[in-house]
Design an enzyme around this catalytic site. Structure first.
Site, PDB file in Angstrom:
ATOM      1  N   THR A   1       0.863  -1.188   0.000  1.00 22.80           N
ATOM      2  CA  THR A   1       0.000   0.000   0.000  1.00 22.80           C
ATOM      3  C   THR A   1       0.899   1.238   0.000  1.00 22.80           C
ATOM      4  O   THR A   1       1.978   1.242   0.604  1.00 22.80           O
ATOM      5  CB  THR A   1      -0.940   0.039   1.224  1.00 22.80           C
ATOM      6  OG1 THR A   1      -0.173   0.192   2.416  1.00 22.80           O
ATOM      7  CG2 THR A   1      -1.810  -1.214   1.312  1.00 22.80           C
ATOM      8  N   GLY A   2       0.439   2.266  -0.724  1.00 16.38           N
ATOM      9  CA  GLY A   2       1.282   3.462  -0.839  1.00 16.38           C
ATOM     10  C   GLY A   2       2.521   3.146  -1.638  1.00 16.38           C
ATOM     11  O   GLY A   2       3.645   3.350  -1.184  1.00 16.38           O
ATOM     12  N   GLY A   3       2.317   2.648  -2.867  1.00 19.10           N
ATOM     13  CA  GLY A   3       3.462   2.250  -3.701  1.00 19.10           C
ATOM     14  C   GLY A   3       3.735   3.200  -4.847  1.00 19.10           C
ATOM     15  O   GLY A   3       4.545   2.894  -5.716  1.00 19.10           O
ATOM     16  N   THR A   4       3.080   4.354  -4.842  1.00 19.97           N
ATOM     17  CA  THR A   4       3.280   5.270  -5.980  1.00 19.97           C
ATOM     18  C   THR A   4       4.607   6.009  -5.896  1.00 19.97           C
ATOM     19  O   THR A   4       5.180   6.364  -6.926  1.00 19.97           O
ATOM     20  CB  THR A   4       2.136   6.311  -6.061  1.00 19.97           C
ATOM     21  OG1 THR A   4       2.078   7.034  -4.817  1.00 19.97           O
ATOM     22  CG2 THR A   4       0.791   5.647  -6.321  1.00 19.97           C
TER      23      THR A   4
ATOM     24  N   GLY B   1       8.236   7.092  -3.049  1.00 19.75           N
ATOM     25  CA  GLY B   1       8.975   6.901  -1.801  1.00 19.75           C
ATOM     26  C   GLY B   1       9.330   5.458  -1.473  1.00 19.75           C
ATOM     27  O   GLY B   1       9.757   4.684  -2.332  1.00 19.75           O
ATOM     28  N   ILE B   2       9.142   5.133  -0.208  1.00 15.06           N
ATOM     29  CA  ILE B   2       9.572   3.829   0.319  1.00 15.06           C
ATOM     30  C   ILE B   2       8.797   2.683  -0.341  1.00 15.06           C
ATOM     31  O   ILE B   2       9.378   1.647  -0.690  1.00 15.06           O
ATOM     32  CB  ILE B   2       9.382   3.822   1.856  1.00 15.06           C
ATOM     33  CG1 ILE B   2      10.372   4.792   2.518  1.00 15.06           C
ATOM     34  CG2 ILE B   2       9.536   2.402   2.425  1.00 15.06           C
ATOM     35  CD1 ILE B   2      10.051   5.147   3.974  1.00 15.06           C
ATOM     36  N   GLY B   3       7.489   2.873  -0.516  1.00 15.39           N
ATOM     37  CA  GLY B   3       6.674   1.828  -1.139  1.00 15.39           C
ATOM     38  C   GLY B   3       7.102   1.543  -2.565  1.00 15.39           C
ATOM     39  O   GLY B   3       7.216   0.391  -2.987  1.00 15.39           O
TER      40      GLY B   3
ATOM     41  N   TYR C   1       1.124  12.453  14.666  1.00 13.66           N
ATOM     42  CA  TYR C   1       1.821  11.512  13.779  1.00 13.66           C
ATOM     43  C   TYR C   1       2.599  10.473  14.603  1.00 13.66           C
ATOM     44  O   TYR C   1       2.510   9.269  14.338  1.00 13.66           O
ATOM     45  CB  TYR C   1       2.771  12.278  12.854  1.00 13.66           C
ATOM     46  CG  TYR C   1       3.606  11.390  11.957  1.00 13.66           C
ATOM     47  CD1 TYR C   1       3.023  10.651  10.937  1.00 13.66           C
ATOM     48  CD2 TYR C   1       4.989  11.292  12.124  1.00 13.66           C
ATOM     49  CE1 TYR C   1       3.792   9.834  10.102  1.00 13.66           C
ATOM     50  CE2 TYR C   1       5.764  10.489  11.302  1.00 13.66           C
ATOM     51  CZ  TYR C   1       5.163   9.757  10.287  1.00 13.66           C
ATOM     52  OH  TYR C   1       5.915   8.952   9.486  1.00 13.66           O
TER      53      TYR C   1
END
Ligand SMILES: NC(=O)c1ccc[n+]([C@@H]2O[C@H](COP(=O)([O-])OP(=O)(O)OC[C@H]3O[C@@H](n4cnc5c(N)ncnc54)[C@H](OP(=O)(O)O)[C@@H]3O)[C@@H](O)[C@H]2O)c1
Length: 249
Positions: free
Chosen positions: A12-15, A17-19, A150
């Site tokens: 998830t969140g692979g668009t 950065g880290i993903g 956060y």
């Protein structure tokens, strides 16, 4: 040696950065990967750039119906999952006096509810021996002014890894956390702060890192690969820091 040959993974969140870096490394190691994000076009562009062993699915991790739909698409496309990387997250610094309901809800929605939905909705697809990795942060280990909400969400993520490990170990599922320190990704540009303020803050952060620099997404991806593969087969509920020594030294 390719360490994820024949495996399937959700990130998830692979668009960006880290993903995104983790998706690249997983594919290099033989996995087929599904990436997610909030925007149809960004997800499609990222999946295309990753090549034929990636698919992109738009799904907001904080919305249960999106995550149900994601699980249905994954079942059709992959049948089963070996690896789940619950990585999508948002960081919005704000002094305590400016914290309001929307600020709290957004970060808890994505960073905590999103992790729970990611694990819960994909669990029926997960086949033994499975590895689930959650993205925490070193902010859960330290006090950081302006990051109260956060940091609390990331402390919750660390706690979830312990509880979910206890609950799922009998089903052949390992849950661990990767906790990055400051990593050079687009997240800093999404904080709603002026560029100059981000630059000044980044300088202050880097000065607190014993290795005196930000990390790269690819350096976190290597730790995620370790937790995803059989190389970490006896690790459960662990929190792996990738932070240039920031929280430890
Ligand atoms: N960079 C750091 O210094 C650092 C340090 C410690 C921990 N982390 C954690 O690392 C993780 C990845 O962050 P990053 O630094 O790589 O930042 P990033 O480049 O901004 O990546 C965040 C990813 O999450 C996705 N995302 C955000 N909200 C989402 C939602 N509601 N539903 C689905 N996807 C969503 C974004 O996709 P779209 O925006 O395209 O939708 C993007 O793919 C986060 O959990 C973050 O808290 C980062």
């Amino acid at each position: 040696m390719r360490r994820l040959e024949g495996k399937t993974a959700l990130i998830t969140g692979g668009t960006t950065g880290i993903g995104r870096a983790t998706a690249e490394l997983f594919i290099e190691h033989g996995a087929r990967v599904a990436i997610t994000g909030q925007d149809e076009q960004r997800v499609a562009d990222a999946a295309r750039a990753l090549g034929p062993n990636a698919i992109g699915i738009r799904a907001d991790v904080s919305v249960a119906a999106d995550m149900d739909a994601l699980a249905r698409r994954l079942k059709t496309h992959f049948g089963a999952l070996d690896i789940v990387f619950a990585n999508a997250g948002v960081a919005k610094p704000r002094p305590l006096g400016d914290v309001d309901e929307a600020h709290i809800d957004e970060q808890i929605g994505v960073n905590v509810k999103g992790v729970l939905y990611t694990v819960q909705k994909t669990l029926p697809l997960v086949r033994k021996p499975a590895s689930i990795i959650l993205t925490g942060s070193t902010v859960a280990e330290q006090g950081s002014a302006g990051l109260s909400v956060y940091s609390a969400t990331k402390a919750a993520v660390r706690s979830l890894a312990r509880s979910l490990s206890a609950e799922l170990v009998g089903q052949g599922v390992r849950v661990n956390v990767v906790s990055p320190g400051p990593i050079e990704t687009p997240i800093f540009g999404k904080m709603g702060l002026p560029d100059a303020a981000v630059q000044a803050w980044a300088g202050e952060i880097a000065a607190k890192v014993p290795m005196a620099r930000f990390g790269q997404p690819s350096e976190v991806a290597k730790a995620v690969l370790f937790l995803a593969s059989d190389d970490s087969s006896y690790m459960l509920g662990e929190n792996l820091l990738v932070d240039g020594g920031m929280a430890t030294v």
